[in-house]
Scaffold this active site. Structure first.
Site, short mmCIF file in Angstrom:
data_model
loop_
_atom_site.label_atom_id
_atom_site.label_comp_id
_atom_site.label_asym_id
_atom_site.label_seq_id
_atom_site.Cartn_x
_atom_site.Cartn_y
_atom_site.Cartn_z
N TRP A 1 -15.00 15.36 1.12
CA TRP A 1 -13.83 15.98 0.96
C TRP A 1 -13.37 16.56 0.15
O TRP A 1 -12.31 17.14 -0.32
CB TRP A 1 -13.20 14.28 0.91
CG TRP A 1 -12.07 14.48 1.27
CD1 TRP A 1 -10.83 14.46 0.63
CD2 TRP A 1 -10.92 14.68 2.43
NE1 TRP A 1 -9.12 14.85 0.78
CE2 TRP A 1 -9.14 14.92 1.94
CE3 TRP A 1 -10.93 15.18 4.24
CZ2 TRP A 1 -8.33 14.96 2.66
CZ3 TRP A 1 -10.19 14.91 4.49
CH2 TRP A 1 -8.49 14.71 4.40
N ARG B 1 -6.69 2.82 3.59
CA ARG B 1 -7.55 1.16 3.80
C ARG B 1 -6.48 0.24 3.69
O ARG B 1 -6.90 -0.92 3.47
CB ARG B 1 -8.02 1.23 1.79
CG ARG B 1 -9.07 2.09 2.01
CD ARG B 1 -9.75 1.76 0.03
NE ARG B 1 -10.37 2.80 -0.57
CZ ARG B 1 -11.81 3.24 -0.11
NH1 ARG B 1 -11.93 2.58 1.32
NH2 ARG B 1 -12.69 4.20 -0.58
N TYR C 1 0.90 -1.43 0.15
CA TYR C 1 0.19 0.18 -0.27
C TYR C 1 0.89 1.18 -0.05
O TYR C 1 1.93 1.23 0.40
CB TYR C 1 -1.18 -0.14 1.17
CG TYR C 1 -1.78 0.92 1.15
CD1 TYR C 1 -2.11 1.90 2.32
CD2 TYR C 1 -3.28 0.87 0.67
CE1 TYR C 1 -3.38 2.76 2.29
CE2 TYR C 1 -4.39 2.07 -0.07
CZ TYR C 1 -4.28 2.88 1.08
OH TYR C 1 -5.42 3.81 0.98
#
Lengths: 206, 207
Positions: free
Chosen positions: A107, A14, A8
């Site tokens: 956002w 996530r 990641y």
């Protein structure tokens, strides 16, 4: 024991739920964090859907953060003791995903003043309602002084801990008005293996 | 066998995968369709829903919410989830992908500005959807060449989700023109007797 690797970016994002599951289970894994500059060129082709995070288990790949976390939870007996408990944990996961999807829209708002108004409205109306449902679910589980599903730690409790961080990015102290959830976050964060991970993990903005 | 009751609006929407699971498994269930028009929703139903939303599943008197959690629970109960933990994860991954496609559709489905809606829809159909279907075609191909099922060597709810996506994407072969393996799997699943019978007898609804 198989070899595990999570790929990641250098965020909680996530991947953090999977990392918390590894920590709680005491299972070692390679926590690969790649620089944005190396994405997509170096890694995208390995990814079934062209996205991260990616889980490799002895070289076989799984994509989709929720699927990765559920797979690990089941492997390490943190998914729930029977089919109904597993479904309750899945239900809580999906609810948090819905909250996150709604927050993503906010956002993306570029007008700062409009964004501030939207965030305030979201916090007092929408988020309050969504977290209220979870407080109720927790209370319904033997009064809410234990775990959110069943009578032992599951990945659902780790979801609550993780959410405290990602909700906290936009809404500091998100569980202030939800005493049972706040209590659960505190209890689980203090469990030795979870506390150790939280203390040593890279400190990232999200 | 427990008593199953699935409660949703009068449509396929987020309940249809679960209905297909019941039908493919040959398990009877009460297919409750709640109307907004006459006050049935929210009515007394909303308070029974853990997150104030439908679908919900009642298993005897115990309730479950969230369409994917419900689908996965039923798939596991009826051995349609995948034979190993790994296979179950591969199926979950495919379901997550359909959810992502759905999220993209919702971006323009409720857009009120006609011009913006047309623009978003065009982007979806020309870029987003082909990309997602391409990934799924590759995944299917990885499973022994893609002439069987999505996962392992037998039906799972991932195959049913694909057969269901066919309807959500317009009910024609057009979106799958460049995904022959997906098109083949859709055809095979929709032709399975239990699924075919349901498709031909279920209420015809706009969503």
């Amino acid at each position: 024991m198989p070899t595990y690797k999570i790929t990641y970016f250098n965020f909680r994002g996530r991947a953090e739920l999977a990392r918390l599951i590894f920590a709680a289970a005491g299972v070692p894994y390679e926590d690969l964090r790649i620089e944005m500059s190396r994405w997509p060129v170096e890694y995208k082709d390995q990814c079934p859907f062209g996205q991260l995070p990616l889980l490799e288990v002895d070289g076989k790949v799984l994509a989709q953060s929720k699927t990765i976390a559920r797979y690990l939870a089941r492997e390490f007996n943190l998914a729930g003791k029977d089919s109904r408990e597993q479904a309750l944990a899945d239900m809580i996961l999906d609810h948090y995903a819905d909250i996150m999807n709604e927050m993503k829209v906010l956002w993306l708002e570029s007008d700062a003043e409009k964004k501030a108004t939207l965030l305030q409205k979201f916090k007092t109306e929408t988020l309050s309602k969504h977290l209220g449902y979870l407080e109720t679910i927790l209370r319904q589980n033997s009064g809410g002084g234990g775990f959110i599903v069943g009578d032992s730690l599951t990945w659902a409790d780790l979801m609550v801990v993780d959410s405290n961080d990602w909700l906290g990015v936009m809404f500091p102290n998100p569980y202030d008005n939800f005493p049972l959830l706040a209590g659960l976050v505190k209890r689980v964060r203090e469990m030795p293996q979870v506390a150790e991970w939280i203390a040593k993990r890279p400190d990232t903005p999200r | 066998m427990p008593n199953y009751k699935l409660v949703y609006f009068p449509g396929r929407g987020r309940a249809e995968v679960s209905r297909l699971i019941f039908k493919a498994a040959g398990v009877p269930f009460e297919d409750v369709r709640i109307n907004t028009a006459n006050g049935e929703w929210p009515g007394e139903t909303k308070a029974k829903c853990p997150f104030g939303q439908m679908p919900v599943l009642f298993v005897d008197d115990k309730v479950l919410a969230q369409s994917k959690a419900i689908g996965r629970y039923l798939a596991r109960e009826f051995n349609l989830a995948g034979k190993t933990n790994w296979d179950q994860a591969r199926a979950d991954m495919i379901l997550d992908q359909f959810e992502d496609i759905g999220t993209e559709i919702y971006k323009f489905m409720f857009e009120k500005d006609a011009a913006k809606k047309a623009e978003l829809s065009e982007k979806f159909n020309s870029e987003t959807l082909p990309r997602h279907l391409g990934y799924l075609e590759n995944l299917l191909k990885e499973n022994n060449g893609g002439t069987g099922f999505f996962v392992g060597d037998s039906l799972t709810w991932a195959d049913l989700a694909l057969a269901n996506a066919y309807d959500h994407l317009g009910g024609t072969d057009a979106p799958f023109a460049n995904s022959p393996l997906l098109a083949g799997l859709i055809k095979r699943i929709r032709a399975t007797p239990s699924v075919a019978e349901w498709i031909s007898t279920r209420p015809q609804t706009p969503f």
